[in-house]
Enzyme design. Structure first.
Site, PDB file in Angstrom:
ATOM      1  N   GLY A  56       9.106  -3.527 -14.197  1.00 17.82           N
ATOM      2  CA  GLY A  56       8.072  -2.528 -13.996  1.00 17.82           C
ATOM      3  C   GLY A  56       8.366  -1.175 -14.594  1.00 17.82           C
ATOM      4  O   GLY A  56       8.895  -1.043 -15.701  1.00 17.82           O
TER       5      GLY A  56
ATOM      6  N   ASP B 107      19.594  -2.941  -9.606  1.00 19.16           N
ATOM      7  CA  ASP B 107      18.433  -3.588  -8.993  1.00 19.16           C
ATOM      8  C   ASP B 107      18.939  -4.590  -7.967  1.00 19.16           C
ATOM      9  O   ASP B 107      20.055  -5.126  -8.101  1.00 19.16           O
ATOM     10  CB  ASP B 107      17.575  -4.298 -10.043  1.00 19.16           C
ATOM     11  CG  ASP B 107      16.126  -4.471  -9.592  1.00 19.16           C
ATOM     12  OD1 ASP B 107      15.260  -3.727 -10.095  1.00 19.16           O
ATOM     13  OD2 ASP B 107      15.860  -5.327  -8.730  1.00 19.16           O
TER      14      ASP B 107
ATOM     15  N   ASP C  39      21.762  -2.888  -3.568  1.00 18.15           N
ATOM     16  CA  ASP C  39      20.761  -2.519  -2.579  1.00 18.15           C
ATOM     17  C   ASP C  39      20.948  -1.028  -2.322  1.00 18.15           C
ATOM     18  O   ASP C  39      21.971  -0.612  -1.779  1.00 18.15           O
ATOM     19  CB  ASP C  39      20.975  -3.322  -1.290  1.00 18.15           C
ATOM     20  CG  ASP C  39      20.009  -2.953  -0.176  1.00 18.15           C
ATOM     21  OD1 ASP C  39      19.263  -1.952  -0.319  1.00 18.15           O
ATOM     22  OD2 ASP C  39      20.006  -3.643   0.858  1.00 18.15           O
ATOM     23  N   VAL C  40      19.978  -0.217  -2.715  1.00 20.72           N
ATOM     24  CA  VAL C  40      20.160   1.230  -2.648  1.00 20.72           C
ATOM     25  C   VAL C  40      20.230   1.755  -1.222  1.00 20.72           C
ATOM     26  O   VAL C  40      20.581   2.922  -1.011  1.00 20.72           O
ATOM     27  CB  VAL C  40      19.055   1.977  -3.427  1.00 20.72           C
ATOM     28  CG1 VAL C  40      19.131   1.655  -4.908  1.00 20.72           C
ATOM     29  CG2 VAL C  40      17.674   1.693  -2.847  1.00 20.72           C
TER      30      VAL C  40
ATOM     31  N   TYR D   7       4.313   5.118   3.125  1.00 21.25           N
ATOM     32  CA  TYR D   7       4.608   5.328   1.714  1.00 21.25           C
ATOM     33  C   TYR D   7       4.321   6.769   1.313  1.00 21.25           C
ATOM     34  O   TYR D   7       5.147   7.435   0.661  1.00 21.25           O
ATOM     35  CB  TYR D   7       3.767   4.368   0.873  1.00 21.25           C
ATOM     36  CG  TYR D   7       3.934   4.527  -0.617  1.00 21.25           C
ATOM     37  CD1 TYR D   7       5.047   3.999  -1.269  1.00 21.25           C
ATOM     38  CD2 TYR D   7       2.982   5.193  -1.385  1.00 21.25           C
ATOM     39  CE1 TYR D   7       5.212   4.146  -2.644  1.00 21.25           C
ATOM     40  CE2 TYR D   7       3.122   5.343  -2.751  1.00 21.25           C
ATOM     41  CZ  TYR D   7       4.238   4.813  -3.382  1.00 21.25           C
ATOM     42  OH  TYR D   7       4.396   4.963  -4.738  1.00 21.25           O
TER      43      TYR D   7
ATOM     44  N   LYS E  82       7.040   9.609   0.027  1.00 16.17           N
ATOM     45  CA  LYS E  82       6.997  10.216  -1.300  1.00 16.17           C
ATOM     46  C   LYS E  82       6.876  11.732  -1.229  1.00 16.17           C
ATOM     47  O   LYS E  82       7.399  12.445  -2.096  1.00 16.17           O
ATOM     48  CB  LYS E  82       5.845   9.609  -2.123  1.00 16.17           C
ATOM     49  CG  LYS E  82       6.071   8.154  -2.495  1.00 16.17           C
ATOM     50  CD  LYS E  82       7.364   7.954  -3.288  1.00 16.17           C
ATOM     51  CE  LYS E  82       7.527   6.534  -3.781  1.00 16.17           C
ATOM     52  NZ  LYS E  82       8.759   6.349  -4.584  1.00 16.17           N
TER      53      LYS E  82
ATOM     54  N   THR F  29       0.619  -2.028 -13.006  1.00 12.88           N
ATOM     55  CA  THR F  29       1.811  -2.817 -12.737  1.00 12.88           C
ATOM     56  C   THR F  29       1.417  -4.065 -11.961  1.00 12.88           C
ATOM     57  O   THR F  29       0.247  -4.281 -11.651  1.00 12.88           O
ATOM     58  CB  THR F  29       2.826  -2.013 -11.898  1.00 12.88           C
ATOM     59  OG1 THR F  29       2.254  -1.761 -10.598  1.00 12.88           O
ATOM     60  CG2 THR F  29       3.151  -0.675 -12.569  1.00 12.88           C
TER      61      THR F  29
END
Length: 303
Positions: free
Chosen positions: A62, A83, A114-115, A210, A214, A245
């Protein structure tokens, strides 16, 4: 009850920035920055990322993959893709090798990360920085979304959104900043991926978690910019609008896309539309930009 009084011990303050020298008196006709170069060379140098070492989170697919590709096209010397999807990571590396060309292929590697895992993030950044000799560009594209009515949100799902979008961005940025500071690198650029949803309420799909996450990314960028400017680290964010996307494409989203098109003066964006702002923020052309968010929303938030 938790103690909410004054902090204990010595209060730690932000790193002060160096007060710059007073610039020379400007001339009626400003001097050329690189007088030894041709106009074409000066234009190329302005947006060159030659020699830089970069990490892109969420870079296996993406928006992240498109922007990782742009970094390589503009001369990034070494690139690490982070990723959580190892399968997509392998395919992304193959794609990047084909795009850049085997003969001129820079150092590109993949790290399954894994962030939201603090230990994994710190270890991966340390490995990459050791191999690259430092990291001076970080793009944070790892993120998730979920459309759910606020009255139906369970706290676990809500926290998961923040863990990836806000906490994940913080953890990777902190690890990179620590390394930049430890190595005493002269400069670095960090770019977070926020969203126009941090400015407006999405319609018609509900995105409270979300959107708030953000909005948090916007202020995370400003806060980190203020803390790290004394170390030469610039921190900014981009806010995409509706982009074409896998999340927005396909027959299942046809009704929503029509609603978005009715609200977006310039329609639905292509992932490539993000690359100009990203390259600007990472290179010489953006050297005086920090603590800033760039909307790339096709005019969606105008009205």
């Amino acid at each position: 009850m938790a103690d909410t009084g004054p902090p204990k011990g010595k209060l730690k303050l932000m790193t002060p920035f160096k007060i710059a020298d007073d610039p020379p008196t400007p001339q009626p006709i400003p001097s050329l920055v690189h007088p030894e170069k041709t106009p074409a060379e000066r234009a190329a140098a302005r947006f060159s990322l030659a020699g830089k070492k970069a990490i892109v989170t969420g870079g296996a697919q993406g928006l992240g993959l498109v922007c990782a590709r742009a970094l390589l096209e503009h001369g990034v010397e070494q690139l690490a893709v982070f990723d959580v999807d190892a399968g997509m990571g392998g395919r992304a590396l193959q794609h990047l090798a084909r795009v850049v060309g085997e003969g001129a292929r820079p150092g590109v590697r993949f790290e399954k990360v894994d962030v939201t895992d603090e230990g994994a993030v710190d270890a991966a950044v340390a490995r990459v920085a050791a191999v690259f000799g430092g990291v001076d560009v970080l793009l944070c594209f790892a993120g998730i979304s979920e459309s759910k009515l606020a009255v139906e949100y369970d706290i676990g799902s809500w926290r998961r959104i923040f863990d990836v979008n806000v906490h994940g961005s913080f953890l990777v940025a902190r690890a990179v900043a620590r390394d930049v500071i430890a190595r005493n690198l002269p400069s670095a650029s960090i770019v977070f991926t926020a969203s126009m949803s941090g400015y407006v309420v999405n319609q018609p799909q509900p995105h409270s978690a979300y959107a708030v996450s953000k909005a948090g990314v916007h202020h995370l960028a400003r806060s980190m910019a203020g803390e790290w400017v004394g170390h030469g680290i610039r921190v900014n964010s981009i806010s995409p609008g509706i982009m074409n996307t896998r999340l927005s494409g396909g027959p299942g989203q046809a009704g929503l896309r029509q609603s978005w098109l009715e609200r977006s003066p310039m329609g639905i964006g292509d992932p490539e539309d993000l690359t100009g702002a990203v390259v600007l923020l990472c290179g010489e052309a953006g050297r005086f930009i920090t603590g800033t968010d760039i909307k790339i929303d096709g005019g969606y938030t105008i009205f």
